[in-house]
Design an enzyme around this catalytic site. Structure first.
Site, PDB file in Angstrom:
ATOM      1  N   ASP A  46      30.601  38.377  35.864  1.00 56.81           N
ATOM      2  CA  ASP A  46      31.563  39.286  36.077  1.00 56.81           C
ATOM      3  C   ASP A  46      32.658  39.177  35.118  1.00 56.81           C
ATOM      4  O   ASP A  46      33.158  40.152  34.751  1.00 56.81           O
ATOM      5  CB  ASP A  46      32.048  39.394  37.676  1.00 56.81           C
ATOM      6  N   HIS A  64      41.100  42.015  50.538  1.00 50.00           N
ATOM      7  CA  HIS A  64      41.178  42.445  49.149  1.00 50.00           C
ATOM      8  C   HIS A  64      41.568  43.747  48.788  1.00 50.00           C
ATOM      9  O   HIS A  64      41.148  44.778  49.484  1.00 50.00           O
ATOM     10  CB  HIS A  64      39.796  42.328  48.310  1.00 50.00           C
ATOM     11  N   SER A 107      31.504  44.264  40.794  1.00 52.23           N
ATOM     12  CA  SER A 107      32.416  43.337  40.285  1.00 52.23           C
ATOM     13  C   SER A 107      33.436  42.630  41.480  1.00 52.23           C
ATOM     14  O   SER A 107      33.443  41.298  41.508  1.00 52.23           O
ATOM     15  CB  SER A 107      33.302  43.918  39.358  1.00 52.23           C
ATOM     16  N   ARG A 141      33.866  45.767  29.626  1.00 49.58           N
ATOM     17  CA  ARG A 141      34.112  46.933  30.228  1.00 49.58           C
ATOM     18  C   ARG A 141      35.492  47.437  29.784  1.00 49.58           C
ATOM     19  O   ARG A 141      35.736  48.508  29.838  1.00 49.58           O
ATOM     20  CB  ARG A 141      33.972  47.069  31.783  1.00 49.58           C
ATOM     21  N   LYS A 153      32.630  38.597  43.427  1.00 54.85           N
ATOM     22  CA  LYS A 153      33.750  37.501  43.602  1.00 54.85           C
ATOM     23  C   LYS A 153      33.960  37.227  45.202  1.00 54.85           C
ATOM     24  O   LYS A 153      34.340  35.933  45.627  1.00 54.85           O
ATOM     25  CB  LYS A 153      34.904  37.963  42.878  1.00 54.85           C
TER      26      LYS A 153
HETATM   27  N1  URA Z   1      38.868  44.729  39.748  1.00 60.35           N
HETATM   28  C1  URA Z   1      37.747  43.811  39.579  1.00 60.35           C
HETATM   29  O1  URA Z   1      37.810  42.733  40.044  1.00 60.35           O
HETATM   30  N2  URA Z   1      36.537  44.619  38.656  1.00 60.35           N
HETATM   31  C2  URA Z   1      36.681  45.669  38.579  1.00 60.35           C
HETATM   32  O2  URA Z   1      35.556  46.157  38.005  1.00 60.35           O
HETATM   33  C3  URA Z   1      37.782  46.559  38.890  1.00 60.35           C
HETATM   34  C4  URA Z   1      39.019  46.051  39.411  1.00 60.35           C
END
Ligand code: URA
Length: 442
Positions: free
Chosen positions: A178, A97, A200, A185, A204
Site C-alpha cells: 500500500d 479511523h 488502502s 496514486r 492497514k
Molecule cells: N488514506 C489512505 O490511507 N489511503 C487512501 O487511499 C486514501 C486515504
C-alpha cells in the site's frame, strides 16, 4: 526486470504477465484471485514496474472492482507485510479511523476515553499531508512524546488496564504494497478510486490487528469525499471489507463543511482536546467523541458503560496522562506556541453564516501546521483559532480568527486562503449544523 519477462520471476514460470492483467482490467474484465495475488506480490518484490502498476491503478479507477476483487486486493496488500495479533489480550481491541478533516482531533480524547471504559485501543497512525492534519503530528507537539514503538512495547501498553491505548507510527512492514501504491496514486491522478481508497485504508487497519473498527467517513468541502453519495459508497466498501476479514466494522458519515471544534493546528488541537478531557470543550467535538466512543464500545461488546461518565469524572483524563507518559511525553509540559499572531475581524454585525473547512485547512497548512511533502517538518504552534462557529452572533470588528505562525511571511498566503471562506449575514442564511449524517453497518 519488468514487463512480460517479469512473468518468469519468483521461482518458476508464472502464467501471469503485468500487461495481461492491465489489459484485462482496461477492457472491463474481472480479475481472478490468482491475478490479484500475483500482481500485488510481484509489485511488492519490484518485478511489476511502477509504470505498469500506475496503468493498472488507472484501469481500476476507470473500470472499478467488484466486492470480491476489492476484498482479494486488500488481502494481498495485507499479505505483503506482517499482521499484528492481539487476540490473546485480556480486553477486547477496538480502533477508530477517520478519513481526515480539518480540526479533526477526535482520536486524542477518544482513545483514552474508550480505554477508560474497558477496551484496548491499538492505533497505528500517520502523519498529515496537505490541508488535513495527522494525529502523530498533533501528539508530537507534546514535549518528549515518541511515535515509534516496538511491537512488544505496544502490546505491553495495551495489556496495562491503566493505559490501554496506544497511538503510534505504522512500521515499514505494515502493508508495504500500500505504501508503494499510494505514492504512485498520488502522482498519477488515481487517488480518487473508491475500491483503491477502501482497500488502502482497510489493509492497514486489518493488518494492525484490531478486533473491531469504527470508521468516521468525512463528507464536505474539507473532506476527501465532497458528496454524501460518494461517502456512503466508500463507507459501504470499507464496512464490507472489514466484515469479510472478520473485523466488526461500522461507519458514521460526519459533516466536514466547517472545521471540527475551534482550532486547527497541532498544539492548538492538543490544548482543545485537553479541554474536552477536562469535561469542557466545543459541543461538536464532545458530541462526536461520545458518539464514536459509544459505537466503539458496542463493537467491542462492552455494555452498560456510558463514556460521558468517564469524561465527567476525570477517568478519561487520567488515562490520557498515562497514555502520554507511556510514550515518553510529559503531560504537564507547556505546549509549543507560535511566535507571531494575526487577527481576522468580523466585517459586519450579524451571524457567522459560513466558515469553510477547506479554506481554514489550507490557511493553517500555509501557516506551517501541515507539510507539502512527506518528511517536511511541521510547526507545532502554527494554526488557527476560531472564536465563533457558524450560527453564532458576531459584532463588526470582533476577532473572528487568530492566525498563529513562526514564519510571519506566511500571513499573506494564509489570509488569501481565507478570502471568501467566512461570511457574516442573517440568521436565516445558516445551514443546520448537524455533525452525524448517516450510519452504515449493523
Ligand atoms: N488514506 C489512505 O490511507 N489511503 C487512501 O487511499 C486514501 C486515504
Amino acid at each position: 526486470m519488468t514487463g512480460e519477462r517479469a512473468a518468469c520471476q519468483g521461482g518458476g514460470v508464472s502464467v501471469h504477465s503485468a500487461v495481461d492483467v492491465i489489459r484485462a482490467k482496461r477492457d472491463g474484465g474481472e480479475l481472478s484471485d490468482a491475478q490479484i495475488d500475483w500482481v500485488v506480490d510481484a509489485f511488492t518484490r519490484g518485478e511489476v514496474a511502477d509504470e505498469q502498476m500506475s496503468a493498472l491503478a488507472m484501469a481500476i479507477l476507470l473500470r472499478g472492482m467488484t466486492r470480491r476483487e476489492t476484498a482479494r486486493w486488500t488481502a494481498a496488500m495485507i499479505e505483503s507485510g506482517s499482521r499484528m495479533d492481539f487476540t490473546d489480550l485480556p480486553r477486547p481491541t477496538v480502533d477508530k479511523h477517520s478519513t481526515g478533516g480539518v480540526g479533526d482531533k477526535i482520536t486524542l480524547p477518544l482513545a483514552p476515553l474508550v480505554a477508560a471504559c474497558g477496551a484496548a485501543v491499538p492505533q497505528l497512525s500517520g502523519r498529515g499531508l496537505g490541508h488535513t492534519g495527522g494525529t502523530l503530528d498533533k501528539l508530537e507537539a507534546i514535549p518528549g512524546w515518541q511515535a515509534d514503538l516496538s511491537a512488544a512495547r505496544m502490546r505491553e501498553i495495551l495489556a496495562d488496564p491503566g493505559i490501554g491505548a496506544v497511538v503510534c507510527a505504522a512500521g515499514a512492514d505494515l502493508a508495504p504494497a500500500d505504501k508503494r501504491l499510494y505514492a504512485l496514486r498520488d502522482v498519477t491522478g488515481t487517488v480518487e478510486s473508491i475500491p483503491l481508497i477502501a482497500s488502502s485504508i482497510m489493509s492497514k487497519k486489518i493488518a494492525e490487528g484490531t478486533g473491531a473498527l469504527v470508521l468516521d467517513v468525512k463528507v464536505g468541502s474539507g473532506a476527501f469525499m465532497k458528496r454524501l453519495d460518494q461517502a456512503r459508497e466508500l463507507a459501504t466498501a470499507m464496512v464490507e471489507l472489514g466484515l469479510d476479514a472478520g473485523v466488526k466494522t461500522v461507519a458514521l458519515l460526519t459533516a466536514m463543511d466547517t472545521p471540527l471544534g475551534c482550532t486547527a493546528g497541532n498544539s492548538l488541537e492538543v490544548a482543545e482536546s485537553l479541554d474536552v478531557l477536562a469535561g469542557g470543550g466545543p459541543a461538536d467535538v464532545v458530541d462526536l467523541t461520545l458518539a464514536l466512543a459509544r459505537e466503539m464500545l458496542a463493537q467491542a461488546g462492552i455494555d452498560g458503560i456510558d463514556p460521558a461518565d468517564a469524561l465527567a469524572d476525570g477517568r478519561a483524563m487520567d488515562q490520557w496522562r498515562a497514555m502520554i507518559a507511556a510514550q515518553g511525553g510529559d503531560p504537564d509540559a507547556p505546549l509549543p506556541q507560535a511566535a507571531h499572531t494575526e487577527i481576522v475581524r468580523a466585517p459586519a454585525t450579524g451571524v457567522l453564516t459560513r466558515l469553510d473547512a477547506m479554506g481554514v485547512g489550507l490557511a493553517a497548512w500555509r501557516l506551517g501546521a501541515g507539510r507539502a511533502r512527506q518528511g517536511d517538518p511541521v510547526q507545532f504552534g502554527a494554526g488557527i483559532e476560531m472564536h465563533f462557529k457558524p450560527g453564532d452572533p458576531v459584532a463588526a470588528g470582533q476577532p473572528l480568527l487568530t492566525l498563529h505562525t513562526d514564519t510571519p511571511e506566511a500571513f499573506p498566503a494564509a489570509l488569501a486562503a481565507l478570502d471568501g471562506a467566512y461570511a457574516v449575514g442573517e440568521l436565516g442564511q445558516v445551514a443546520a449544523g448537524q455533525v452525524i449524517l448517516d450510519r452504515i453497518g449493523d
